[in-house]
Design an enzyme around this catalytic site. Structure first.
Site, PDB file in Angstrom:
ATOM      1  N   SER A  69       0.829  -1.204   0.000  1.00 36.15           N
ATOM      2  CA  SER A  69       0.000   0.000   0.000  1.00 36.15           C
ATOM      3  C   SER A  69       0.872   1.267   0.000  1.00 36.15           C
ATOM      4  O   SER A  69       1.714   1.435  -0.872  1.00 36.15           O
ATOM      5  CB  SER A  69      -0.942  -0.035   1.205  1.00 36.15           C
ATOM      6  OG  SER A  69      -1.981   0.894   1.068  1.00 36.15           O
ATOM      7  N   ASP A  92      -9.928  -5.858  -4.006  1.00 39.45           N
ATOM      8  CA  ASP A  92      -9.417  -4.742  -3.207  1.00 39.45           C
ATOM      9  C   ASP A  92     -10.390  -3.565  -3.242  1.00 39.45           C
ATOM     10  O   ASP A  92     -10.743  -3.086  -4.315  1.00 39.45           O
ATOM     11  CB  ASP A  92      -8.051  -4.326  -3.749  1.00 39.45           C
ATOM     12  CG  ASP A  92      -7.234  -3.518  -2.772  1.00 39.45           C
ATOM     13  OD1 ASP A  92      -7.824  -2.705  -2.036  1.00 39.45           O
ATOM     14  OD2 ASP A  92      -6.005  -3.686  -2.751  1.00 39.45           O
ATOM     15  N   HIS A 131      -7.303  -5.834   0.323  1.00 37.35           N
ATOM     16  CA  HIS A 131      -6.105  -4.987   0.338  1.00 37.35           C
ATOM     17  C   HIS A 131      -4.997  -5.551   1.229  1.00 37.35           C
ATOM     18  O   HIS A 131      -3.898  -4.998   1.266  1.00 37.35           O
ATOM     19  CB  HIS A 131      -6.483  -3.570   0.796  1.00 37.35           C
ATOM     20  CG  HIS A 131      -5.449  -2.530   0.512  1.00 37.35           C
ATOM     21  ND1 HIS A 131      -4.971  -2.272  -0.763  1.00 37.35           N
ATOM     22  CD2 HIS A 131      -4.770  -1.678   1.333  1.00 37.35           C
ATOM     23  CE1 HIS A 131      -4.074  -1.302  -0.714  1.00 37.35           C
ATOM     24  NE2 HIS A 131      -3.919  -0.935   0.544  1.00 37.35           N
TER      25      HIS A 131
END
Length: 353
Positions: A177, A304, A332
């Site tokens: 991320s 996601d 995610h």
């Protein structure tokens, strides 16, 4: 004479009682030992069953797909088998083909080194050397969010790690991320220390782009977020610019954990910390001579909600990596939702010549 007989009878009675007591105590001890042995046996049987059940569940964890196509100036031979062994007992045979065994795991925004616990265990069992770092102000690092104002501040633990590598020693970096911005920063400043960089549903930005801009589809523009978001934290006072943000639990659950196991979500809910705003709003300066010569790989997560598959595909299209992998059925946080699939992809990337 009568008194003598009575005394002898009493002594005999006491002696018999003592013998009986000892016998009873010995019997009780023996019974306790048997009970403990039986309890230990039950524990072992339960543990064995749990391990067998865990191994069985891993066989059917889910599928992944991959595509490899060298788009960088440093092309590599990527003709290796699509079918990769899923048995961890066989994996050490491949270690001699892996030049770099150090794998540095960099968490995303709000997370910490703790989120990699499954990945660390799997990589160590394989014989690799994983290291999970807490970025500044994250995990158990006690730095206040308001004091993390730049990407250099935020990435300092990673910078320190790379600076301490000896000679021509290198590491594979894995950034999740927002952690993708940190490994991009590392690629620009320490290209010679990084063997490969893996962006895990991450902010693989282009030159002069902000990490926050990647999340604009979910969070809105940076300017609007700074003005109106109810998640902002004003660490220096309400009359000063915001210093960080923290989503509510319900919001985090929907964005990050829509496919993750309940126990891992519970762990995250009590472990996540506020996200420093400065690093997310900083534009990265990435040059063709340093960042541009790095070996980058991208892992997409197809369920996601924080960084949609379309956005991830756009990142890959605009800043093409050497290879792209996809994990089906993952939110995610693939290190929670699909740890085995993630593990197999990391091993495959590590083996690429």
């Amino acid at each position: 004479m009568g008194n003598k007989l009575i005394c002898m009878a009493k002594r005999n009675s006491i002696k018999e009682n003592n013998v009986g007591s000892r016998s009873k105590r010995n019997g009780e001890k023996s019974s306790k030992r048997r009970s403990l042995m039986e309890e230990e046996l039950l524990h072992r049987q339960a543990l064995s069953m749990a391990i067998q059940q865990h191994q069985l569940s891993q066989r059917f964890e889910g599928s992944m797909s991959r595509r490899i196509g060298s788009t960088s100036s440093r092309r590599r031979n990527n003709n290796f088998s699509d079918s990769f062994s899923t048995s961890t007992k066989q994996l050490p045979e491949f270690l001699e083909n892996i030049k770099t065994k150090k794998i540095v795991l960099i968490h995303g925004e709000g997370f910490g080194a703790w989120c990699w616990y499954k990945t660390i265990a799997l990589l160590e069992e394989t014989g690799l050397n994983p290291v999970a770092l807490d970025l500044t102000g994250s995990g158990i690092d006690l730095t206040d969010t308001k004091d993390v104002t730049s990407l250099a501040d935020y990435s300092k633990p990673l910078v320190d790690y790379l600076e301490n590598l000896q000679g021509d020693e290198q590491a594979i970096l894995v950034g999740h991320s927002g952690g993708g911005a940190c490994i991009s920063y590392a690629l620009e400043h320490f290209p010679e220390k990084v063997s490969k960089a893996v962006f895990l549903c991450a902010t693989m930005v282009s030159n002069e782009q902000r990490p926050f801009d990647v999340f604009a589809e979910q969070l809105g523009s940076a300017e609007l977020f700074m003005q109106e978001s109810k998640f902002l934290i004003h660490g220096n006072g309400k009359d000063k610019p915001p210093t960080g943000f923290m989503f509510e639990k319900q919001q985090m659950h929907g964005l990050y954990f829509n496919q993750s196991p309940t126990k891992d979500v519970a762990l995250a809910m009590v472990s996540m910390r506020p996200i420093p705003l400065g690093p997310m709003m900083e534009k990265l300066s990435l040059t063709p001579e340093k960042y541009g010569t790095s070996r980058r790989f991208y892992i997409q997560t197809l369920e996601d909600h924080a960084l949609s598959p379309d956005v991830q595909e756009k990142l890959v299209r605009e800043n093409p990596p050497e290879g792209v992998f996809k994990i089906k059925g993952s939110d995610h946080c693939p290190f929670f939702a699909k740890p085995q699939s993630l593990h197999k992809i990391l091993l495959e990337i590590a083996q690429i010549p």
